[in-house]
Design an enzyme around this catalytic site. Structure first.
Site, mmCIF file in Angstrom:
data_model
loop_
_atom_site.group_PDB
_atom_site.id
_atom_site.type_symbol
_atom_site.label_atom_id
_atom_site.label_comp_id
_atom_site.label_asym_id
_atom_site.label_seq_id
_atom_site.Cartn_x
_atom_site.Cartn_y
_atom_site.Cartn_z
ATOM 1 N N HIS A 91 -8.040 -5.192 -0.566
ATOM 2 C CA HIS A 91 -6.797 -4.414 -0.514
ATOM 3 C C HIS A 91 -5.616 -5.170 0.084
ATOM 4 C CE1 HIS A 91 -4.106 -1.067 -0.394
ATOM 5 N NE2 HIS A 91 -4.058 -1.054 0.927
ATOM 6 N N ASP B 70 -10.069 -4.388 -4.995
ATOM 7 C CA ASP B 70 -9.518 -3.424 -4.041
ATOM 8 C C ASP B 70 -10.282 -2.101 -4.158
ATOM 9 O OD1 ASP B 70 -7.997 -1.674 -2.517
ATOM 10 O OD2 ASP B 70 -6.077 -2.460 -3.221
ATOM 11 N N SER C 175 0.836 -1.198 0.000
ATOM 12 C CA SER C 175 0.000 0.000 0.000
ATOM 13 C C SER C 175 0.873 1.252 0.000
ATOM 14 C CB SER C 175 -0.965 -0.042 1.192
ATOM 15 O OG SER C 175 -1.970 0.933 1.065
#
Length: 270
Positions: free
Chosen positions: A242, A212, A106
């Site tokens: 995610h 996601d 991320s």
């Protein structure tokens, strides 16, 4: 498996992290966590890597987890990358003969992408999972507002495994407050820097969940098209959300990561 804490002075105060080690030491893995979380959420990833022969190092970024700084406040990701570079130097000093891989998720994937541009030639490979690269519509929407709403990340978007969201919501080291404008501006600046710096020709892998909602795959795909060089690979996972390292198919994702790592680790000396 042996697990121990590590500490050093980062760009904005004391940085706290962890190392994991087992009976074998074939390579070093640096784990780079995402926004609002901490490296302790990657214990299961570290254990899988240790079982594969890695010595694993990770830190909590400034303003995150057990490290110093105002919570969830980052004003310059170039300096955060330098904190990670200090971690690499520490790992090298303790295991000078081992190759190094970096795995970032991320926001940590964004850090990993920029790290690859700056220091990728010293790594065996880089893995980005659900990275914030390219365009991120949520970032643009929030920065366009006069006031950032007090709307924390919805744990339901993280994984199809409901236990993951429940653990995230109950974790006192996770930031459960709103985004801070200074952090959003630093994210925007880092994305622009990555776009301007261009292609990474060292081995790099992009993995993303196709469902996601937090960092939609379409925006990251735009960034990947600018980043991917001669030794780039990519894969996406249908229905995965995610946190693909915490998804119901997490073992498949970890298998793919380990396959990529072993493809690019140098041959051991005779």
């Amino acid at each position: 498996m042996d697990q121990s804490d590590l500490e050093y002075d980062g760009h904005a105060g004391r940085i706290v992290g962890r190392r994991w080690a087992g009976d074998r030491a074939d390579y070093i893995a640096l784990l780079v966590h995402g926004y609002g979380e901490h490296c302790g959420r990657y214990d299961h990833v570290a254990r899988r890597l240790v079982a594969d022969g890695a010595v694993v190092y990770a830190i909590d970024h400034v303003g995150h987890g057990r490290s110093a700084g105002e919570r969830a406040l980052v004003d310059d990701f170039e300096q955060v990358e330098e904190d990670v570079h200090q971690l690499e130097a520490l790992a090298r000093s303790e295991h000078p003969s081992l190759p190094i891989v970096l795995i970032g998720h991320s926001m940590g994937g964004m850090i990993g992408a920029r790290y690859a541009q700056r220091w990728g030639d010293g790594l065996a490979c880089v893995v980005l999972t659900g990275p914030v690269i390219g365009t991120w519509e949520a970032l643009d929407r929030l920065l366009a507002l006069d006031e950032i709403p007090d709307a924390p990340i919805d744990p339901a978007v993280l994984s199809r495994d409901t236990a993951v969201g429940e653990a995230y919501a109950a974790d006192p080291l996770v930031w459960h407050g709103p985004f801070k404008r200074q952090t959003l501006e630093a994210l925007r600046d880092c994305l622009r820097t990555i776009r301007a710096a261009g292609v990474v020709d060292d081995p790099i892998l992009w993995l993303h969940g196709e469902a996601d909602e937090l960092v939609p795959i379409a925006g990251s795909r735009r960034g990947w098209s600018d980043l991917a060089g001669r030794h780039a690979s990519a894969k996406s996972y249908p229905d995965a959300r995610h946190e693909i390292l915490n998804e119901t198919n997490r073992e498949v994702v970890l298998d793919d990561i380990l396959d990529f790592i072993h493809t690019h680790l140098p041959a051991p000396p005779p």
